[in-house]
Design a protein around this motif. Structure first.
Motif, mmCIF file in Angstrom:
data_model
loop_
_atom_site.group_PDB
_atom_site.id
_atom_site.type_symbol
_atom_site.label_atom_id
_atom_site.label_comp_id
_atom_site.label_asym_id
_atom_site.label_seq_id
_atom_site.Cartn_x
_atom_site.Cartn_y
_atom_site.Cartn_z
ATOM 1 N N LEU A 96 -9.905 1.617 -7.112
ATOM 2 C CA LEU A 96 -9.186 2.740 -5.846
ATOM 3 C C LEU A 96 -10.342 3.404 -4.938
ATOM 4 O O LEU A 96 -11.198 4.138 -5.620
ATOM 5 C CB LEU A 96 -8.073 3.470 -6.496
ATOM 6 N N PRO A 97 -10.020 3.545 -3.829
ATOM 7 C CA PRO A 97 -10.899 4.233 -2.774
ATOM 8 C C PRO A 97 -10.244 5.736 -2.830
ATOM 9 O O PRO A 97 -9.798 6.158 -1.895
ATOM 10 C CB PRO A 97 -10.405 3.473 -1.422
ATOM 11 N N PHE A 98 -10.894 6.412 -3.666
ATOM 12 C CA PHE A 98 -10.630 8.160 -3.503
ATOM 13 C C PHE A 98 -11.191 8.602 -2.613
ATOM 14 O O PHE A 98 -12.506 8.310 -2.179
ATOM 15 C CB PHE A 98 -10.962 8.599 -4.911
ATOM 16 N N TYR B 158 -7.253 6.824 -0.102
ATOM 17 C CA TYR B 158 -7.249 6.144 1.293
ATOM 18 C C TYR B 158 -6.125 5.051 1.202
ATOM 19 O O TYR B 158 -5.322 4.774 2.207
ATOM 20 C CB TYR B 158 -8.627 5.610 1.579
ATOM 21 N N CYS B 159 -5.978 4.304 0.162
ATOM 22 C CA CYS B 159 -4.892 3.320 -0.005
ATOM 23 C C CYS B 159 -4.745 3.145 -1.593
ATOM 24 O O CYS B 159 -5.394 3.691 -2.298
ATOM 25 C CB CYS B 159 -5.265 2.071 0.590
ATOM 26 N N LEU B 160 -3.345 2.728 -1.786
ATOM 27 C CA LEU B 160 -2.883 2.717 -3.170
ATOM 28 C C LEU B 160 -2.185 1.375 -3.209
ATOM 29 O O LEU B 160 -0.979 1.312 -3.221
ATOM 30 C CB LEU B 160 -1.917 3.704 -3.586
ATOM 31 N N PRO B 161 -2.787 0.212 -3.730
ATOM 32 C CA PRO B 161 -1.863 -1.199 -3.889
ATOM 33 C C PRO B 161 -1.057 -1.137 -4.981
ATOM 34 O O PRO B 161 -1.751 -0.828 -6.218
ATOM 35 C CB PRO B 161 -3.191 -2.106 -3.770
ATOM 36 N N VAL B 162 0.075 -1.211 -5.072
ATOM 37 C CA VAL B 162 1.228 -1.530 -5.971
ATOM 38 C C VAL B 162 1.927 -2.560 -5.949
ATOM 39 O O VAL B 162 1.878 -3.306 -4.857
ATOM 40 C CB VAL B 162 2.005 -0.342 -5.985
ATOM 41 N N THR B 163 2.682 -3.053 -7.267
ATOM 42 C CA THR B 163 3.243 -4.213 -7.099
ATOM 43 C C THR B 163 4.520 -3.882 -8.099
ATOM 44 O O THR B 163 4.434 -2.601 -8.935
ATOM 45 C CB THR B 163 2.582 -5.489 -7.545
ATOM 46 N N TRP B 164 5.340 -4.644 -8.363
ATOM 47 C CA TRP B 164 6.330 -4.602 -9.382
ATOM 48 C C TRP B 164 6.974 -5.895 -9.882
ATOM 49 O O TRP B 164 6.694 -6.913 -9.226
ATOM 50 C CB TRP B 164 7.734 -3.549 -8.677
ATOM 51 N N ASP C 194 0.910 -1.290 -0.094
ATOM 52 C CA ASP C 194 -0.009 0.124 0.109
ATOM 53 C C ASP C 194 0.899 1.394 0.215
ATOM 54 O O ASP C 194 1.557 1.609 1.056
ATOM 55 C CB ASP C 194 -0.915 0.050 1.224
ATOM 56 N N LEU C 195 0.748 1.972 -0.903
ATOM 57 C CA LEU C 195 1.640 3.121 -1.214
ATOM 58 C C LEU C 195 1.436 4.309 -0.375
ATOM 59 O O LEU C 195 2.201 4.871 0.206
ATOM 60 C CB LEU C 195 2.088 3.524 -2.859
ATOM 61 N N VAL C 196 0.185 4.198 0.279
ATOM 62 C CA VAL C 196 0.005 5.222 0.916
ATOM 63 C C VAL C 196 0.444 5.302 2.198
ATOM 64 O O VAL C 196 1.023 5.820 3.125
ATOM 65 C CB VAL C 196 -1.599 5.450 1.203
#
Length: 407
Positions: free
Chosen positions: A389-391, A401-407, A144-146
Motif C-alpha cells: 500500500l502507498p503510505f 494515497y490509495c486503498l484498494p478494497v474488495t468484498w 479505491d476507498l480513498v
C-alpha cells in the motif's frame, strides 16, 4: 538550573520515517528509554529539542512561554527547503497565533464546533456516507476507498460547513497535497499556497456581498454586528486553515483506520457486535496513528525548564506527540491496538489552547464512517497486501494515497 545538554549523538535527522505503518520510528522508544529531553538534528540543517514523554509534551503545550508562531526564527522547520517567508498582506491563522490574539480569534469561531452543533450535522453526514457507499457497491471491484469514500466524505462535509463549492474539490485537494508534501520544492509549495489563498480571497469577497447561512456567512454577519465590519483577511486565513485541516486529517484517518481494523479482525468484531464501542475505537485509532505528530512543535520565548532540562529563549522544541502517545508510562501495552483501552488523554488532537478546533466534527465523521462501512459491507477486505500500500511517508499528515478494497 540544569546545564544545557550536548546534542544527542545520533545520525538520525528529523522527521524520521515510520518503518512500519502501524508504529512510530523505532528510534522513539530508544529516545524515551534514554531520557525525556534530547537535542536532535532537523532536515533544514538546524537543531531543536525533542520531548519524548506524554507528560512533558502536555506540559509544554499548556505553557504560554512556548510560541506557535511558525515564522519565529527559532521555530523548528522539518522540510529540506527551510523556513517559509512571511509575505506582505499575510494574516496569521489560528495555528500561528499566540495569546492574547489567539484566544480572541478562537472565541470568534469556537461556537461553530460545539457538540450540539456537530450533532445537528449528523443526519447530513450520514446521508453523505450512505451515498458514497451506495456508489462503491454499485461500482466495479476492487474499489479505491480513498477516492471513493475517505477523501470525498470529509471534503464534502467541510465544504458544506464553510460554504465552499464542492465542485472545486480537485483544485483545493491538489494544492493541499502540495503544501503538506515535505519533499516538494519551495517554489511549488508557495505557488500552491498563493493559488489557494487567491481562491479563498475571491470566495470571501462574494460572501461579504451576499452572506449565506454557512460558517463564513455567519462569521461575516457576527463580525459586522460586534465590530462594525467583517475582517476580510482574517476570514480568508480562517477559511484556509479549516478547509485544509477539515478534510486532510479526517480523510487519512478513515483510510488508516480501515486498514488497522481489517488487519485486526478481533478488534473489528468488537465494534461490529457493539456499535456503542465505535467511539472508543476512534479514540484508540487516533492515538495509535497520531497522523499529524509535528503539529505540536513550538519555540521558547524565554528560558524554560522541562524535565530538568533548560531550554533557552529562541530554541525550537519538537513535542513528539507520537512518542508521547506510545509512552509506556502513560498507556499500558502502548503498541497494541486496543479499542477497549478507554484512554482519551492522548495528544493526537494536540493539547491546551491549540487543541484541534474541529475535533468534535472529526470524531463524529469517523464514527459514522466506520459504523456504516462495516455494517453495509461486512465482507470488506484489502485487495492488496499491506506492504504494497502507498503510505504517505512524504507528507506532514500521515495516511494513504490509495486503498484498494474488495468484498
Amino acid at each position: 538550573m540544569t546545564e544545557v545538554a550536548e546534542p544527542t549523538t545520533t545520525n538520525d535527522v528529523f522527521p524520521l520515517l515510520r518503518s512500519c505503518p502501524f508504529a512510530p520510528p523505532p528510534a522513539y522508544e530508544k529516545l524515551r528509554e534514554a531520557g525525556p529531553v534530547h537535542r536532535v538534528k532537523l532536515q533544514s540543517g538546524s537543531e531543536a529539542w525533542a520531548l519524548t514523554r506524554l507528560e512533558d509534551v502536555r506540559q509544554m503545550l499548556t505553557d504560554p512561554r512556548f510560541s506557535s508562531d511558525r515564522f519565529n526564527p527559532g521555530f523548528p522547520i522539518l522540510t529540506k527547503q527551510g523556513r517559509p517567508v512571511r509575505r506582505g498582506g499575510f494574516t496569521p491563522s489560528l495555528i500561528n497565533m499566540d495569546p492574547p490574539e489567539h484566544g480572541a480569534a478562537r472565541r470568534e469561531v469556537v461556537g461553530e464546533f460545539t457538540v450540539k452543533r456537530m450533532k445537528a450535522l449528523q443526519p447530513r453526514i450520514q446521508q453523505i456516507v450512505d451515498e458514497h457507499i451506495d456508489a462503491i457497491l454499485a461500482g466495479p471491484k476492487p474499489a479505491d476507498l480513498v477516492s471513493a469514500l475517505a477523501l470525498p466524505v470529509p471534503s464534502l462535509v467541510i465544504c458544506e460547513l464553510l460554504g465552499v463549492p464542492y465542485a472545486d474539490h480537485d483544485f483545493f485537494q491538489a494544492r493541499s497535497s502540495a503544501m503538506l508534501n515535505r519533499e516538494i520544492d519551495q517554489e511549488t509549495r508557495t505557488k500552491a499556497v498563493d493559488e489557494l489563498q487567491e481562491y479563498l480571497d475571491r470566495l470571501v469577497s462574494e460572501k461579504e456581498a451576499e452572506p449565506a447561512d454557512d460558517l463564513l456567512g455567519r462569521q461575516i454577519l457576527k463580525q459586522r454586528e460586534e465590530h462594525g465590519k467583517a475582517d476580510h483577511d482574517s476570514l480568508v486565513s480562517l477559511a484556509f486553515l479549516l478547509l485544509i485541516a477539515g478534510h486532510e486529517t479526517t480523510a487519512n484517518m478513515i483510510s488508516l483506520g480501515t486498514v488497522a481494523l481489517l488487519e485486526n479482525p478481533g478488534q473489528l468484531a468488537i465494534i461490529k457486535n457493539d456499535p456503542g464501542k465505535t467511539l472508543d475505537a476512534v479514540e484508540e485509532l487516533l492515538r495509535y496513528f497520531t497522523i499529524a505528530e509535528f503539529a505540536t512543535s513550538r519555540v521558547a520565548t524565554e528560558d524554560v525548564e522541562i524535565a530538568g532540562q533548560l531550554i533557552r529563549e529562541g530554541e525550537g522544541v519538537l513535542g513528539l506527540s507520537y512518542s508521547g502517545n506510545r509512552d509506556e508510562a502513560a498507556f499500558e501495552n502502548p503498541d497494541e491496538l486496543d479499542i477497549e483501552r478507554g484512554a482519551r488523554h492522548h495528544v493526537a488532537f494536540g493539547f491546551g489552547p491549540h487543541q484541534c478546533l474541529g475535533q468534535n466534527l472529526a470524531r463524529m465523521e469517523l464514527q459514522i464512517v466506520f459504523d456504516t462501512l462495516f455494517r453495509r459491507i461486512p465482507g470488506l477486505k484489502l485487495a492488496a497486501p499491506v506492504e504494497q500500500l502507498p503510505f504517505k511517508h512524504d507528507s506532514s499528515v500521515f495516511g494513504l494515497y490509495c486503498l484498494p478494497v474488495t468484498w
